[in-house]
Design a protein around this motif. Structure first.
Motif: not given
Lengths: 183, 190
Positions: A61, A144, A150, A171, A178
């Motif tokens: 991420w 992502d 996202q 995350l 998600t």
């Protein structure tokens, strides 16, 4: 119960809460889930002149933050991002800060005072920022591991607060949901 | 005993009452005391701050804008706007739904197209164009709950006193009950 015992219990509870909050909690205030879209190109030199390309960092991420030193909400938020870097420690999320249309001197003189650990990418003419089409400055996107945006944060946020930390940990650990069809 | 939150609420209510009183006094005074309108309720916070040409020129000069750009900026009237969506629904900022008047006549807003022509005329570098753009109030924004937005509205220098009637549509589909706010006696500081 003495103070030391209480502190230990608080720490243990905190460690338990971080992943659980990422799994179950709503999005933290001001973080908006959006339809996953490929992140625009982000190829810039940083303040030290070192080139960076977002496309080379897929696999984890990315927290991509656009700011300018003249922007009051940006100035208020930047210390929080510095704290976030410290609090995330070795967590596998990359913090990327992009200065919009300012000189090295302007970026350095501001960051040296409030966020000395951050080395910004320099979008000297502001065109990369415009390609990302932020809703304003400051703007933060969460990209992502596959390179898709996202989430987007609306305005400045207190990233050091538990709700945001839990969300980001979620995350990274794959616990935060998600959007359907975006995995 | 009142809680801290109740004290804050009471203080806000008093501030609103005081602002209302000052607004009335100002509206009836012969000497023009320009307002810095401020409205806060369960839906919105809106604050308007008139800026002087010198303030604005100094801001952009500090960002490296050339003299030719500063000269154009000095010939205009800036009002800084800050808005926050305090509701749980989408609120639409749409500047084409706002009416600007002065001396009873419609006032043109100097929009992005106007400034692009100005900057093309003097050959302003891209970085300054970008910075200037980010300091303007966006013409359209679907303000999400808890989302702030800010920036400048700009009017011709001849503007002395400005009145604004702002309409905000609500709801993701714009079909909610509209919010209408009026701001009067906003001065272009000299």
């Amino acid at each position: 119960m003495n103070t030391k015992s209480a502190s230990v219990i608080v720490c243990v509870l905190w460690l338990l809460v971080i992943p659980l909050a990422g799994r179950t909690a709503d999005l933290p205030p001001g973080v908006m889930r959006i339809a996953a879209t490929p992140a625009p190109a982000l190829r810039l030199d940083n303040l030290d002149g070192k080139p960076y390309d977002l496309a080379d960092t897929h696999g984890h991420w990315r927290f991509v933050h656009f700011w300018a030193s003249w922007c009051a909400p940006c100035r208020r938020e930047m210390p929080s991002i510095q704290q976030l870097v410290t609090l995330l420690g070795d967590t596998d999320i990359e913090i990327i800060v992009v200065n919009t249309a300012e000189s090295e001197d302007e970026a350095f003189s501001f960051l040296a005072a409030v966020a000395p650990d951050l080395v910004p990418l320099m979008d000297k003419d502001g065109l990369v920022t415009e390609a990302w089409q932020p809703r304003g400055l400051p703007a933060t996107y969460l990209v992502d591991p596959q390179g898709r945006i996202q989430y987007q944060a609306l305005g400045g946020r207190a990233w050091e607060r538990p709700a945001y930390l839990a969300f980001l940990h979620g995350l990274v650990q794959g616990l935060t949901t998600t959007p359907a069809g975006n995995r | 005993m009142r809680t801290a939150a109740q004290h804050v609420t009471l203080a806000r209510q008093l501030a609103v009452l005081l602002a209302g009183s000052l607004s009335w006094l100002s509206a009836t005074a012969d000497d023009r005391t320009f307002q810095r309108p401020y409205i806060e309720n369960d839906d919105l916070l809106v604050r308007l701050i008139p800026r002087s040409p010198d303030q604005m020129a100094a801001f952009y000069e500090a960002r490296g804008f050339p003299q030719a750009a500063l000269d154009r900026i000095r010939q205009t009237c800036f009002v800084t706007v800050h808005i926050e969506n305090r509701s749980t629904d989408v609120i639409w900022l749409e500047l084409d739904q706002w009416r600007f008047t002065g001396d009873g006549k419609p006032l043109p807003r100097l929009d992005a197209a106007y400034w692009q022509a100005q900057w093309d005329d003097i050959g302003l570098r891209q970085a300054s164009r970008s910075t200037f753009g980010w300091t303007q109030l966006p013409p359209v924004r679907d303000l999400q709950p808890d989302e702030p937005v800010g920036g400048n509205l700009v009017f011709p220098a001849a503007t002395k006193v400005l009145n604004i009637e702002a309409t905000f549509h609500t709801g993701a589909d714009r079909h909610g009950k509209p919010i209408r706010l009026g701001f009067g006696n906003i001065g272009c500081s000299k």
